[in-house]
Write a protein that holds these residues in place. Sequence first.
Motif, PDB file in Angstrom:
ATOM      1  N   HIS A  11       1.444 -22.105 -43.199  1.00  0.00           N
ATOM      2  CA  HIS A  11       1.300 -21.257 -44.393  1.00  0.00           C
ATOM      3  C   HIS A  11       0.733 -21.992 -45.604  1.00  0.00           C
ATOM      4  O   HIS A  11       0.946 -21.576 -46.751  1.00  0.00           O
ATOM      5  N   HIS A  50      -2.015 -22.655 -48.373  1.00  0.00           N
ATOM      6  CA  HIS A  50      -2.851 -21.616 -48.980  1.00  0.00           C
ATOM      7  C   HIS A  50      -4.327 -21.995 -49.085  1.00  0.00           C
ATOM      8  O   HIS A  50      -5.180 -21.108 -49.181  1.00  0.00           O
ATOM      9  N   HIS A  76       7.724 -22.874 -48.997  1.00  0.00           N
ATOM     10  CA  HIS A  76       6.276 -22.742 -49.065  1.00  0.00           C
ATOM     11  C   HIS A  76       5.704 -24.150 -49.201  1.00  0.00           C
ATOM     12  O   HIS A  76       6.225 -24.949 -49.998  1.00  0.00           O
ATOM     13  N   GLU A 108       6.643 -13.732 -43.624  1.00  0.00           N
ATOM     14  CA  GLU A 108       7.322 -14.442 -44.702  1.00  0.00           C
ATOM     15  C   GLU A 108       8.783 -13.995 -44.763  1.00  0.00           C
ATOM     16  O   GLU A 108       9.240 -13.431 -45.768  1.00  0.00           O
ATOM     17  N   TYR A 135       5.781 -10.326 -46.717  1.00  0.00           N
ATOM     18  CA  TYR A 135       7.183 -10.652 -47.030  1.00  0.00           C
ATOM     19  C   TYR A 135       8.138  -9.812 -46.214  1.00  0.00           C
ATOM     20  O   TYR A 135       7.923  -8.612 -46.029  1.00  0.00           O
TER      21      TYR A 135
END
Length: 412
Positions: free
Chosen positions: A96, A98, A220, A379, A409
């Motif tokens: 994950h 970005h 994250h 997520e 999410y």
Amino acid sequence: MLGHELAGESWSISTFSSDITIPLGHRCMGVLKVKANRVDDPLQAHGLLIKGPEPAIVLVALDWCEVRNDSYQQWRTTLAQAAETSIERVMVCSLHQHDAPVIDAGAQVYLDSQGLQKELYDPDFHKSCLDALVQAMKRSLKDERPLTHIGYADALVERIASNRRVQYSDGRVTFNRYSRMDSGSIEAKADEGEIDPYIKTLVFLDHEMPVAAVSCYATHPMSHYGNGAVSGDFVAIARRRLQQETPGVKQIYLTGCSGDVTAGKYNDGAPAMRAVLADRLYLAMKSGFEKARESDSRRPLNTSNCQFSCEKLTLPFHDGEAFTREAMLKELADVNQSVENRITAAMGLSSLDRVERGEPIDLPCIDFGGVKMILFPGESFIRYQLMAQSFAKPNPLIAIGFGECWTGYIPT
Ligand SMILES: [Zn+2]
């Protein structure tokens, strides 16, 4: 079930890796405006293949943002065929980051219909990544090792994770603690909130010799992003450092259920913070690995104490007028909309198609003789990880996030 009590049946493990760095000009995170313009460090895929009395288990971790829908199925189907196993037994997850791609074949087909070729991702590049990893997996079989033991340990990670949820002194609650926050901000001063501060490490051993280590921590994984500098960020830096110190052991890092967990409390986004966060994670990863390989953390793996199971999860598509097929088709086709908004609409349509086809999400769980490993979709919030761990007690459980990612999410 992996295990029948069949005497004499043994297990083996092999490990593999490949480069999955996006080419310059490629989109990052699906919708970021600035496309890849330099590579700070490479994106990598790492995997392991476990063979035993029952069909093989494959675990693959990608330094990518997300893989969704048809593309997610494509990874699992292709790897399953190559490993001669069933698709349920192929666990694919993203870390994950970005400054890394989002892949969704159905969404790109919608974009192609609007003349927006390669705007979400480059299908040729994607196929070459999958092909290369499959070849690496096949080649790994010649270096197959006996898998006789596992070891487990956890280690405290200091000053990385914090929950997005912050309560102000007047009682207001926000979810605005992102990956980077000014050091004087309320978000930086507030408590960490609900997190899981431990990295969990599972080591696979050939008797006393570790062959592979899987380490999972819930946050994250970003220090900063959005300027087109491709990077596996601090988690990949930490992993590579430990890898250099442990040749002969494949080090695989996984991101836990961290939809609502970021480094925001401890990270102001200054470029120097990437190395600081990498240092903190590396120290915990190393400590966990060293504990997990010790003799008192080791236990024999046998055919009677392991099992595989897979639940089917059906999640609804998003509510709201913006998420109807009509609204998303209109946005997709609207040349006055930004390309990023049109990509978002295409990804929504691809997911809606999948939900309407009635394709559930697999929720696979492996029990390695008392240490469970579960792969959650998207997520998923940290509470799911904490809940799964509480169900498994007194045994440890490793909750991986970012499997099938169409969901976005998954709040509690
Ligand atoms: Zn995210």
